[in-house]
Scaffold this motif. Structure first.
Motif, mmCIF file in Angstrom:
data_model
loop_
_atom_site.group_PDB
_atom_site.id
_atom_site.type_symbol
_atom_site.label_atom_id
_atom_site.label_comp_id
_atom_site.label_asym_id
_atom_site.label_seq_id
_atom_site.Cartn_x
_atom_site.Cartn_y
_atom_site.Cartn_z
ATOM 1 N N LYS A 1 0.826 -1.201 0.000
ATOM 2 C CA LYS A 1 0.000 0.000 0.000
ATOM 3 C C LYS A 1 0.864 1.257 0.000
ATOM 4 N N LYS A 2 1.989 1.228 0.713
ATOM 5 C CA LYS A 2 2.915 2.360 0.707
ATOM 6 C C LYS A 2 3.430 2.629 -0.699
ATOM 7 N N VAL A 3 3.757 1.565 -1.410
ATOM 8 C CA VAL A 3 4.239 1.690 -2.789
ATOM 9 C C VAL A 3 3.146 2.288 -3.674
ATOM 10 N N ALA A 4 1.923 1.764 -3.526
ATOM 11 C CA ALA A 4 0.802 2.242 -4.334
ATOM 12 C C ALA A 4 0.529 3.721 -4.095
ATOM 13 N N GLU A 5 0.499 4.114 -2.843
ATOM 14 C CA GLU A 5 0.207 5.515 -2.508
ATOM 15 C C GLU A 5 1.288 6.454 -3.039
ATOM 16 N N VAL B 1 7.793 -3.877 -3.786
ATOM 17 C CA VAL B 1 7.501 -3.327 -5.115
ATOM 18 C C VAL B 1 7.183 -4.469 -6.084
ATOM 19 N N VAL B 2 7.979 -5.534 -6.021
ATOM 20 C CA VAL B 2 7.751 -6.693 -6.897
ATOM 21 C C VAL B 2 6.396 -7.324 -6.599
ATOM 22 N N ARG B 3 6.079 -7.494 -5.308
ATOM 23 C CA ARG B 3 4.780 -8.080 -4.931
ATOM 24 C C ARG B 3 3.627 -7.185 -5.377
ATOM 25 N N PHE B 4 3.819 -5.878 -5.275
ATOM 26 C CA PHE B 4 2.789 -4.932 -5.704
ATOM 27 C C PHE B 4 2.511 -5.088 -7.195
ATOM 28 N N CYS B 5 3.554 -5.216 -7.994
ATOM 29 C CA CYS B 5 3.375 -5.402 -9.439
ATOM 30 C C CYS B 5 2.584 -6.675 -9.722
ATOM 31 N N ARG B 6 2.888 -7.725 -8.985
ATOM 32 C CA ARG B 6 2.170 -8.990 -9.175
ATOM 33 C C ARG B 6 0.705 -8.860 -8.780
ATOM 34 N N ALA C 1 7.798 -3.222 -16.556
ATOM 35 C CA ALA C 1 6.518 -3.221 -17.261
ATOM 36 C C ALA C 1 5.564 -2.187 -16.669
ATOM 37 N N LEU C 2 5.603 -2.033 -15.349
ATOM 38 C CA LEU C 2 4.772 -1.019 -14.692
ATOM 39 C C LEU C 2 5.154 0.377 -15.159
#
Length: 283
Positions: free
Chosen positions: A22-26, A54-59, A68-69
């Motif tokens: 969530k920190k990465v997304a925000e 970050v890797v888990r967020f992309c997945r 790719a993101l």
């Protein structure tokens, strides 16, 4: 490649993410332009998270990885205008509802198209081509998609069963399981009835396809081939279910058209035969 709204997908998944993701997304939502030029380590540091997060967020978004993101973000920030998902409000005009429904539908199609995996579609088509029997199942609105799939492949001469009674469908799978395919449809990917049937199918040696929203849901993890739609927005009324239904039909049409294109002459012949038979009913 069609580019959907990466920003909208991040917003839709935001409240479902673990705290680290969530920190990465925000951070991305607040700094999309800057993120395009960052390394994964720079993003992790600025977001006060780890590179693994970050890797888990992309997945979680159904994206292969951070490069790719960044490509998706770059294409969106530079070339597209974010429209957004909108729910219906009290006492709205028909004109406003038309505009909102159109916006939701267009964005749903764009987001779904941008994340479709061509290899998975080709694998699903190959499985359907080889199958002597196809079983399709979903609950509620997803059963509408199952019925549409059955109508499409029945017209091409396939033995297809879209049965709402899961006990009857399970009995059919037990007696006709050779060279069969089970296609489970569930937006959440967590519908217990669909999960139970895909488990029974695998026990019978039946190949399986799933159609769900992106993410690590149970149905997609169980299936031999997983197809994904875009995430639908959270909504008080039916706009979320409407968006997911449109997305499911969109993926179904793509699979069917790919299937038809691979055996074009046969498909044209079969559709002509079915059309002639239907016309006779009106004589």
């Amino acid at each position: 490649m069609v580019v959907g709204s990466m920003i909208s997908q991040i917003e839709l998944v935001l409240n479902e993410l673990p705290e680290s993701e969530k920190k990465v997304a925000e951070y991305i939502l607040a700094n999309a332009k800057e993120v395009m030029f960052m390394t994964i380590h720079e993003l992790a540091k600025n977001a006060e998270a780890s590179s693994a997060a970050v890797v888990r967020f992309c997945r979680s978004l159904g994206i292969e990885g951070f490069p790719a993101l960044k490509i998706r973000l770059s294409a969106e920030v530079e070339n597209t205008q974010y429209v957004g998902y909108f729910d219906v409000e009290s006492n709205e005009s028909v004109h406003s509802i038309i505009d909102k429904t159109l916006s939701n539908t267009i964005l749903t199609f764009q987001n779904t198209a941008s994340q479709l995996d061509t290899q998975s579609i080709e694998q699903a088509v190959e499985m359907l081509q080889q199958a002597e029997v196809i079983y399709v199942y979903g609950i509620g609105a997803s059963f509408i998609i199952a019925e549409d799939a059955a109508q499409k492949w029945l017209r091409l001469g396939k033995n297809v069963y879209a049965i709402s009674d899961r006990h009857l469908l399970a009995a059919a799978m037990a007696t006709k399981s050779q060279n069969a395919v089970f296609w489970g449809i569930s937006y959440s990917g967590e519908t217990q009835e669909v999960i139970q049937l895909v488990k029974r199918a695998k026990e019978q040696g039946i190949k399986t396809i799933s159609l769900t929203r992106p993410g690590n849901n149970k149905l997609s993890q169980l299936a031999d081939v997983s197809l994904f739609t875009a995430r639908a927005p959270e909504a008080k009324l039916r706009s979320a279910a409407t968006s997911s239904r449109f997305a499911q039909l969109f993926v179904l049409d793509i699979v069917f058209c790919t299937y038809a294109s691979a055996q074009y002459d046969f498909t044209v012949e079969q559709l002509a035969k079915s059309r002639q038979m239907i016309e006779v009913l009106y004589d």
